[in-house]
Write a protein that holds these residues in place. Structure first.
Motif, PDB file in Angstrom:
ATOM      1  N   THR A  14       0.833  -1.206   0.000  1.00  0.00           N
ATOM      2  CA  THR A  14       0.000   0.000   0.000  1.00  0.00           C
ATOM      3  C   THR A  14       0.872   1.263   0.000  1.00  0.00           C
ATOM      4  OG1 THR A  14      -0.108   0.044   2.426  1.00  0.00           O
ATOM      5  CG2 THR A  14      -1.829  -1.191   1.263  1.00  0.00           C
ATOM      6  N   LEU A  15       2.163   1.078   0.287  1.00  0.00           N
ATOM      7  CA  LEU A  15       3.068   2.226   0.349  1.00  0.00           C
ATOM      8  C   LEU A  15       3.618   2.560  -1.035  1.00  0.00           C
ATOM      9  CD1 LEU A  15       5.125   1.310   3.559  1.00  0.00           C
ATOM     10  CD2 LEU A  15       3.187   2.891   3.380  1.00  0.00           C
ATOM     11  N   ILE A  16       3.771   3.833  -1.289  1.00  0.00           N
ATOM     12  CA  ILE A  16       4.363   4.279  -2.544  1.00  0.00           C
ATOM     13  C   ILE A  16       5.873   4.397  -2.403  1.00  0.00           C
ATOM     14  CG2 ILE A  16       4.391   6.107  -4.283  1.00  0.00           C
ATOM     15  CD1 ILE A  16       1.773   4.671  -4.132  1.00  0.00           C
ATOM     16  N   GLU A  17       6.301   4.900  -1.249  1.00  0.00           N
ATOM     17  CA  GLU A  17       7.733   5.120  -1.025  1.00  0.00           C
ATOM     18  C   GLU A  17       8.402   3.827  -0.565  1.00  0.00           C
ATOM     19  OE1 GLU A  17       8.293   8.398   1.574  1.00  0.00           O
ATOM     20  OE2 GLU A  17       7.215   9.823   0.304  1.00  0.00           O
ATOM     21  N   ARG A  18       8.970   3.122  -1.539  1.00  0.00           N
ATOM     22  CA  ARG A  18       9.725   1.892  -1.276  1.00  0.00           C
ATOM     23  C   ARG A  18      11.044   2.001  -2.023  1.00  0.00           C
ATOM     24  NH1 ARG A  18       5.667  -2.052  -3.996  1.00  0.00           N
ATOM     25  NH2 ARG A  18       3.864  -0.671  -3.852  1.00  0.00           N
ATOM     26  N   ASP A  19      12.126   1.641  -1.375  1.00  0.00           N
ATOM     27  CA  ASP A  19      13.448   1.789  -1.998  1.00  0.00           C
ATOM     28  C   ASP A  19      13.568   0.989  -3.285  1.00  0.00           C
ATOM     29  OD1 ASP A  19      14.191   3.460   0.039  1.00  0.00           O
ATOM     30  OD2 ASP A  19      15.222   1.915   1.202  1.00  0.00           O
ATOM     31  N   GLY A  20      13.171  -0.279  -3.245  1.00  0.00           N
ATOM     32  CA  GLY A  20      13.282  -1.130  -4.428  1.00  0.00           C
ATOM     33  C   GLY A  20      12.409  -0.641  -5.566  1.00  0.00           C
ATOM     34  N   LEU A  21      11.190  -0.242  -5.233  1.00  0.00           N
ATOM     35  CA  LEU A  21      10.265   0.259  -6.244  1.00  0.00           C
ATOM     36  C   LEU A  21      10.791   1.549  -6.863  1.00  0.00           C
ATOM     37  CD1 LEU A  21       7.522   0.147  -7.692  1.00  0.00           C
ATOM     38  CD2 LEU A  21       6.561   1.438  -5.761  1.00  0.00           C
ATOM     39  N   THR A  22      11.306   2.430  -6.016  1.00  0.00           N
ATOM     40  CA  THR A  22      11.864   3.689  -6.515  1.00  0.00           C
ATOM     41  C   THR A  22      12.997   3.423  -7.493  1.00  0.00           C
ATOM     42  OG1 THR A  22      11.297   4.842  -4.457  1.00  0.00           O
ATOM     43  CG2 THR A  22      12.973   5.855  -5.855  1.00  0.00           C
ATOM     44  N   GLU A  23      13.832   2.449  -7.176  1.00  0.00           N
ATOM     45  CA  GLU A  23      14.969   2.131  -8.041  1.00  0.00           C
ATOM     46  C   GLU A  23      14.515   1.552  -9.377  1.00  0.00           C
ATOM     47  OE1 GLU A  23      17.819  -0.295  -6.082  1.00  0.00           O
ATOM     48  OE2 GLU A  23      18.163   1.112  -4.453  1.00  0.00           O
ATOM     49  N   VAL A  24      13.506   0.678  -9.340  1.00  0.00           N
ATOM     50  CA  VAL A  24      13.054   0.071 -10.589  1.00  0.00           C
ATOM     51  C   VAL A  24      12.355   1.107 -11.472  1.00  0.00           C
ATOM     52  CG1 VAL A  24      10.741  -0.750  -9.943  1.00  0.00           C
ATOM     53  CG2 VAL A  24      12.099  -2.057 -11.566  1.00  0.00           C
TER      54      VAL A  24
END
Length: 272
Positions: free
Chosen positions: A52-62
């Protein structure tokens, strides 16, 4: 061979028991790539993070990788690894679509972020609202910046009035300075009006002198009036509801400006 990126997310230990553990997801992605002739370049991971979170390190990197690089496809075991709620789905899909990227799902073989489904109307509407919000947010920041500059007596942007020009070289930030080539025209307009006391006569005088406006045209009486009433030439700055002392050098002194203003008012009463 098409190059792809992998993405893995595990939020709790319970998910590992349900078949969504880190190793299970990574192995499934690798096997999927092998079967479909895809080159897996890198796998990004978010471990112990809610979908449910938008701010995720892995997601931000991808997302950064597909936005800035040549690889435009992300492989996941299931789209639930990318998002768990509509608000997260909207934001993430929006960034992927901006990057012209695609998502491939191991468990949803025909999935595409560009497919139409019953929720598209809502999703697209939310995306449009987010785009509008972005534009509004940017405009508000720009407006605040211009207003802050105006409070300090600095013209924020736009064309410089005739008689002035922008200086960009040799300064940290662009500033308004007197245009030595055009400033005599402004002074001549004020002088001529005090002498002739008529906009039409000033207009003829300027035409005889061969003076031209910023656009290279003959001065209209309206343009002449606008110059004669522009307090910028006094060294003042107007921005929206603000009237402050500017940091630029005045071209006209207050006595001359006052006399011109009084004559304009006198002529206006005669016209009435």
């Amino acid at each position: 061979m098409e190059k792809v990126l992998g993405y893995v997310r595990v939020s709790t230990e319970t998910q590992a028991e349900k078949g969504y553990g880190k190793d299970v997801q990574e192995n499934a992605i690798k096997e999927y790539c092998k079967q479909n002739g895809l080159e897996l370049v890198e796998v990004f991971r978010d471990l112990g993070v809610s979908g449910t979170l938008i701010e995720r390190d892995g997601l931000t990197e991808v997302l950064a990788a597909v936005s800035e690089g040549e690889v435009k496809t992300v492989v996941v075991m299931n789209t639930s690894r990318l998002w768990r709620e509509d608000n997260a789905k909207v934001m993430i899909k929006r960034q992927l679509m901006k990057a012209n990227a695609e998502v491939k799902s191991v468990e949803q073989r025909t999935y595409s972020i560009y497919d139409k489904d019953p929720n598209d109307f809502l999703i697209n509407g939310m995306m449009e609202l987010l785009d509008q919000y972005d534009r509004l947010s940017i405009n508000m920041k720009l407006a605040k910046g211009r207003r802050q500059k105006a409070k300090g007596g600095v013209k924020a942007c736009g064309n410089a009035p005739i008689g002035y020009k922008w200086k960009h070289e040799g300064v940290d930030k662009p500033i308004i300075i007197i245009d030595e080539e055009k400033s005599p025209i402004v002074k001549e307009i004020f002088k001529s009006y005090l002498e002739h006391k008529s906009l039409l006569k000033v207009q003829r005088h300027l035409k005889e002198k061969g003076y031209k406006s910023q656009q290279g045209k003959d001065f209209s009486t309206m343009a002449i009036r606008n110059i004669l009433t522009n307090r910028f030439y006094l060294g003042e700055l107007k921005h929206s509801d603000l009237n402050v002392s500017g940091q630029h050098e005045p071209l006209i002194n207050r006595i001359t400006f006052g006399k011109v203003g009084a004559q304009l008012q006198k002529n206006k009463r005669k016209e009435v």
